[in-house]
Structure formats: C-alpha cells, structure tokens
Design a protein around this motif. Structure first.
Motif, mmCIF file in Angstrom:
data_model
loop_
_atom_site.group_PDB
_atom_site.id
_atom_site.type_symbol
_atom_site.label_atom_id
_atom_site.label_comp_id
_atom_site.label_asym_id
_atom_site.label_seq_id
_atom_site.Cartn_x
_atom_site.Cartn_y
_atom_site.Cartn_z
ATOM 1 N N ARG A 1 31.637 20.903 56.605
ATOM 2 C CA ARG A 1 33.020 21.373 56.955
ATOM 3 C C ARG A 1 33.922 20.254 57.195
ATOM 4 O O ARG A 1 34.869 20.120 56.802
ATOM 5 N N ASN B 1 48.007 15.755 63.135
ATOM 6 C CA ASN B 1 46.642 16.297 63.291
ATOM 7 C C ASN B 1 45.641 15.853 64.333
ATOM 8 O O ASN B 1 45.617 14.624 64.573
ATOM 9 N N TYR B 2 45.125 16.947 64.984
ATOM 10 C CA TYR B 2 44.344 16.478 65.918
ATOM 11 C C TYR B 2 42.876 17.023 65.418
ATOM 12 O O TYR B 2 42.542 17.916 65.022
ATOM 13 N N LEU C 1 30.933 27.464 54.549
ATOM 14 C CA LEU C 1 30.662 28.048 53.039
ATOM 15 C C LEU C 1 31.822 28.441 52.304
ATOM 16 O O LEU C 1 33.085 29.120 52.798
ATOM 17 N N LEU D 1 35.076 36.976 58.064
ATOM 18 C CA LEU D 1 35.688 35.735 58.706
ATOM 19 C C LEU D 1 35.717 34.635 57.794
ATOM 20 O O LEU D 1 35.698 33.471 58.133
ATOM 21 N N ALA E 1 44.786 24.674 55.384
ATOM 22 C CA ALA E 1 46.076 25.262 55.188
ATOM 23 C C ALA E 1 47.092 24.130 55.188
ATOM 24 O O ALA E 1 48.012 23.822 54.191
ATOM 25 N N GLY F 1 30.865 28.064 59.472
ATOM 26 C CA GLY F 1 29.950 28.082 58.510
ATOM 27 C C GLY F 1 29.802 27.012 57.389
ATOM 28 O O GLY F 1 28.849 26.699 57.029
ATOM 29 N N GLY G 1 37.990 32.432 55.539
ATOM 30 C CA GLY G 1 39.578 31.938 56.079
ATOM 31 C C GLY G 1 39.845 31.304 55.129
ATOM 32 O O GLY G 1 41.298 30.713 54.957
ATOM 33 N N PHE G 2 39.103 30.289 54.191
ATOM 34 C CA PHE G 2 39.456 29.110 53.365
ATOM 35 C C PHE G 2 40.561 29.893 52.181
ATOM 36 O O PHE G 2 41.699 29.121 52.003
ATOM 37 N N GLY H 1 48.591 20.425 62.118
ATOM 38 C CA GLY H 1 47.224 20.870 61.757
ATOM 39 C C GLY H 1 46.891 20.506 60.297
ATOM 40 O O GLY H 1 47.543 20.802 59.184
ATOM 41 N N CYS I 1 49.718 17.903 69.072
ATOM 42 C CA CYS I 1 50.965 18.640 69.624
ATOM 43 C C CYS I 1 50.769 19.295 70.950
ATOM 44 O O CYS I 1 50.183 19.965 71.121
ATOM 45 N N GLU J 1 45.090 30.413 59.367
ATOM 46 C CA GLU J 1 44.584 31.263 60.738
ATOM 47 C C GLU J 1 45.667 31.255 61.630
ATOM 48 O O GLU J 1 45.921 32.311 62.433
HETATM 49 C C1 FAD Z 1 32.431 30.032 63.532
HETATM 50 C C2 FAD Z 1 33.342 30.424 62.514
HETATM 51 C C3 FAD Z 1 32.691 30.187 61.124
HETATM 52 C C4 FAD Z 1 33.569 30.468 59.878
HETATM 53 N N1 FAD Z 1 33.061 30.018 58.825
HETATM 54 C C5 FAD Z 1 33.557 30.075 57.545
HETATM 55 C C6 FAD Z 1 32.967 29.915 56.223
HETATM 56 O O1 FAD Z 1 31.853 29.799 56.125
HETATM 57 N N2 FAD Z 1 33.784 29.969 55.308
HETATM 58 C C7 FAD Z 1 35.095 30.315 55.325
HETATM 59 O O2 FAD Z 1 36.090 30.373 54.084
HETATM 60 N N3 FAD Z 1 35.811 30.529 56.533
HETATM 61 C C8 FAD Z 1 35.139 30.444 57.519
HETATM 62 N N4 FAD Z 1 35.986 30.333 58.771
HETATM 63 C C9 FAD Z 1 37.322 30.444 59.068
HETATM 64 C C10 FAD Z 1 37.921 29.103 58.546
HETATM 65 O O3 FAD Z 1 37.295 28.398 59.439
HETATM 66 C C11 FAD Z 1 39.366 29.274 59.013
HETATM 67 O O4 FAD Z 1 39.822 30.544 58.510
HETATM 68 C C12 FAD Z 1 39.901 28.125 58.223
HETATM 69 O O5 FAD Z 1 39.467 26.923 58.481
HETATM 70 C C13 FAD Z 1 41.508 28.349 58.482
HETATM 71 O O6 FAD Z 1 42.164 27.120 58.106
HETATM 72 P P1 FAD Z 1 43.432 26.431 58.738
HETATM 73 O O7 FAD Z 1 43.676 25.291 58.234
HETATM 74 O O8 FAD Z 1 44.138 27.683 58.936
HETATM 75 O O9 FAD Z 1 43.108 26.332 60.248
HETATM 76 P P2 FAD Z 1 41.921 25.278 60.858
HETATM 77 O O10 FAD Z 1 40.729 25.141 59.972
HETATM 78 O O11 FAD Z 1 41.496 26.015 62.199
HETATM 79 O O12 FAD Z 1 42.699 23.789 61.138
HETATM 80 C C14 FAD Z 1 43.710 23.745 61.956
HETATM 81 C C15 FAD Z 1 43.800 22.281 62.109
HETATM 82 O O13 FAD Z 1 44.823 22.130 63.159
HETATM 83 C C16 FAD Z 1 44.406 21.092 64.168
HETATM 84 N N5 FAD Z 1 45.162 21.339 65.268
HETATM 85 C C17 FAD Z 1 44.896 22.348 66.164
HETATM 86 N N6 FAD Z 1 45.765 22.509 67.405
HETATM 87 C C18 FAD Z 1 46.503 21.233 67.096
HETATM 88 C C19 FAD Z 1 47.569 20.656 67.805
HETATM 89 N N7 FAD Z 1 48.200 21.261 69.075
HETATM 90 N N8 FAD Z 1 48.126 19.719 67.288
HETATM 91 C C20 FAD Z 1 47.518 19.008 66.220
HETATM 92 N N9 FAD Z 1 46.811 19.461 65.423
HETATM 93 C C21 FAD Z 1 46.062 20.847 65.914
HETATM 94 C C22 FAD Z 1 42.808 21.382 64.460
HETATM 95 O O14 FAD Z 1 42.171 20.015 64.876
HETATM 96 C C23 FAD Z 1 42.556 21.531 63.037
HETATM 97 O O15 FAD Z 1 42.150 20.267 62.076
HETATM 98 C C24 FAD Z 1 34.966 30.415 59.860
HETATM 99 C C25 FAD Z 1 35.614 30.639 61.248
HETATM 100 C C26 FAD Z 1 34.839 30.344 62.462
HETATM 101 C C27 FAD Z 1 35.337 30.456 63.800
#
Ligand code: FAD
Length: 350
Positions: free
Chosen positions: A94, A32-33, A43, A279, A14, A41, A281-282, A10, A116, A269
C-alpha cells in the motif's frame, strides 16, 4: 502568504489523482502528511483496476507483492463454516502504491510534506516535519485527507455515518508451516463488520473493522477464536489502527460547499465515499477525483461535481443491500451452505 489556485490536503489515491488530472496551467499546492501506521489491505479490486485501465496506467512490478490472489477463504467463526470463492484482486504494497501515484503528479503541482493543522476562512495552516507553521490561501480548497478529514471537520457538520475502528497486526509468516492465503472472516460475537488475513511478501497481516467501543478487546477475542480454524497468531511485529466509515444513506456523504468567495470540495474517503460492504475505497477515490477535476474552474463547480458523483453515491448506498447476505448470521449461513459461487476444495475435486 503564498496564494494558490487550488490547495489539496492529502496525497492518498484521491489527492494524488486529482493533482495529476487538474489543468496543468493551474498553480496547485498538495499538502501531505505521511502516515506510515495507516492500516490497509492493499488489494486492488476489479472496480479500481478498471479505473486505472481507463487512465491507461499499468502497475509497476515494485508495487506488487507475493503472492497474487485469486481465491478468498471465507470463514464464519460462529458456525465453523468455511468456503473458498474466486476473486480477482491485485495484492500490493500500500505504501509503495501511494508513492507511485504521487510520483505521477506533474511539475506544476508543488508537493509539501506537512500536516494541515487548521483553517480560518480560506486560509490553511500546515506544520512541516520540524513543526514550523506555514499559512497559505486559496479560493479552492480540497479535502482529500481520508476518513478523519480535518478539512471536512473544519467546514462541515459531522457526517451521519457508521464509524468503525480498523485494527491490523503484522506477523512474520512461517513458510514451513503456513501456505500463504487470503481470508475473509465473519464473527457475530465481536463485530458486525468483517476481518481478513492477507499474506504479503513473507508477512501475514490480520486485521478487521470493529465497532469503536471495546474495539481493541474484541480484536483480541476474535484473534483467539481463529484457533478454531487452526490459525494461531502470536508475536505481532507491528500494529496499526485508524477510523473507517461505512456509509448508509445520502447523509453519509459530503461533496463540499460554497462559502463567501471560496469553495471547499471533498473527495475520496474524506467525502465518505467507500463501499459499506467490502470497505473497498480506491475506486471511489479515483472516480471522485476524476469528477472533481472536470468541475474545478467552473462557477457552478459544486453542482457539476455533485451531479457527476451522484451515480457513485447511489451505487455505494445500494451496496448496503448486499450487506445482509454478508453480515446477517442466518443469511450468510444459508449462502455459504448453498455453495453459490463457491469453489469446492476437497479430494474429490481432483
Ligand atoms: C483497514 C482498512 C483496509 C482497507 N483495505 C482496502 C483495500 O484492500 N482495498 C481498497 O480499495 N480499499 C481499502 N480500504 C479503503 C481505502 O484505504 C480508502 O478508501 C482509500 O485509501 C481512500 O483514499 P483517499 O485518498 O480518499 O484517503 P487516504 O488513502 O486515507 O489518504 C489520505 C491522505 O491524507 C493524508 N492526511 C490525513 N490528514 C492529513 C492532514 N491533516 N494534513 C495533510 N495530510 C493529511 C494521509 O496521511 C493520507 O496520505 C481499506 C481501509 C481500511 C481502514
């Protein structure tokens, strides 16, 4: 079978951040997929801005969208109350934000486009765009693959957390009719979480988090209830949906585990790290990546990572205390009526 020091699944905020911060001498694979349909959002809240500042990073212009936001119109669909509050968010595209973060990953990291598909012990399988399966092996596997993490589901018991369905639709904004705006919507009839509208470069997105059962139906009911506030949303050009978590207590998080001869870590996440009130999460994605980058390579890496994210996890649990004031109908009405922290918008203000 190729062997790596670290495999990260991913490349969201993160995963890309961890890949950028890890020791440059390590042989790292980042799988990454690209999920174009993931709602967000987009933001960048003050907590996340602070972490980017600590990284000494500034956002390139291409990541920003119009308009920039400094006020949120808060609406309660049940009581008809509305108030404006000052909020300092950065409004972003985003998908460009993710691409920018991925572009900062150094050359020692091999980045592959792939999904994955499963794990067996410390062997990971991923499918490329043509469906070809490759197997790779490592003593350090990191799940940075978001709310529905396959890494977490493969190695650990399900999280004890609340799960919601986030649904978002995009509309073309009629510049003649609508002043671009950002709003936060509460509606006890359809959800015990929140919804929002955000203007982005000529589009208006309307989205919300809904209890999974009847989520699609409640999304439509809520959309029609917006008419009360003069907001009529028709002819969406795009719809997106995904799972979103709302942690409640310590069992809502999972940092990782030690297995016989290999370690599995979770960040962002995938670890359940997201604010239950907004919500957002960044910032948690960045902060957990920082903590893990300092722990990998040590024999007691998991204990170090747990120790260094304890404050973050406590902070997210504490955010539940804020929830009643946002999500309890009576307390919200009281807060909104009191005018605490709100901006008066009426002719007498001028
Ligand atoms: C509707 C909504 C609105 C949001 N708005 C905001 C906002 O405005 N501001 C904010 O701070 N947070 C926001 N969040 C929360 C935020 O999007 C996440 O908390 C944050 O993106 C988490 O980052 P991450 O890198 O942990 O996961 P993610 O951003 O989910 O990244 C995971 C990555 O892993 C990849 N992936 C998934 N499964 C696989 C697999 N099997 N194999 C390979 N790659 C895979 C995905 O494609 C993605 O690229 C929002 C969440 C939602 C649901």
């Amino acid at each position: 079978m190729d062997k790596y020091d670290v495999i990260i699944v991913g490349a969201g905020p993160a995963g890309s951040t961890l890949a950028r911060l890890l020791d440059k001498t390590l042989n790292i694979l980042l799988i990454n997929y690209v999920n174009e349909g993931k709602p967000c959002g987009g933001l960048l809240a003050p907590d996340a801005q602070k972490v980017l500042a600590q990284f000494d990073l500034t956002l390139p212009k291409e990541v920003l969208v119009d308009p920039q936001i400094f006020s949120v119109r808060t609406m309660d669909l049940e009581t008809g109350l509305q108030r404006w509050y000052q909020r300092m968010y950065i409004n972003m595209d985003r998908s460009k934000f993710d691409k920018w973060l991925l572009g900062l990953v150094p050359e020692n990291v091999k980045v592959v486009k792939g999904r994955c598909t499963g794990t067996k012990d410390n062997i990971l399988s991923y499918a490329d765009e043509k469906g070809k399966i490759t197997r790779v092996i490592s003593k350090t596997i990191v799940g940075a693959d978001g709310a529905n993490s396959i890494v977490r589901r493969s190695y650990f018991k399900p999280l004890k957390t609340r799960k919601y369905m986030a649904i978002q639709q995009w509309f073309e904004e009629d510049k003649e009719d609508v002043t671009p705006f950002y709003s936060c919507i509460f509606d006890v009839k359809t959800s015990d979480c929140c919804s929002w509208t955000i203007s982005k470069d000529g589009y208006l997105i309307y989205g919300g988090a809904f209890p999974v059962k009847n989520s699609r139906r409640n999304f439509e009911i809520q959309k029609s209830r917006l008419k009360k506030f003069g907001i009529e949303l028709t002819n969406p050009i795009k719809i997106e949906a995904c799972q979103v978590l709302r942690p409640t207590g310590k069992n809502s998080f999972r940092c990782g585990g030690n297995f016989k001869g290999w370690d599995v870590y979770l960040i962002g996440e995938a670890a359940g790290l997201i604010s239950p009130s907004s919500l957002e999460g960044f910032s948690s994605a960045f902060n957990s990546a920082v903590a893990l980058s300092k722990a990998i390579g040590y024999e007691d890496g998991l204990s170090r990572y747990k120790r260094d994210t304890r404050k973050l996890r406590c902070w997210l649990i504490l955010k539940n205390l804020k929830c009643p004031f946002m999500y309890n109908q009576f307390l919200r009405k009281w807060i909104m009526k009191s005018g605490i922290d709100s901006i008066e918008i009426n002719s007498s203000s001028f």
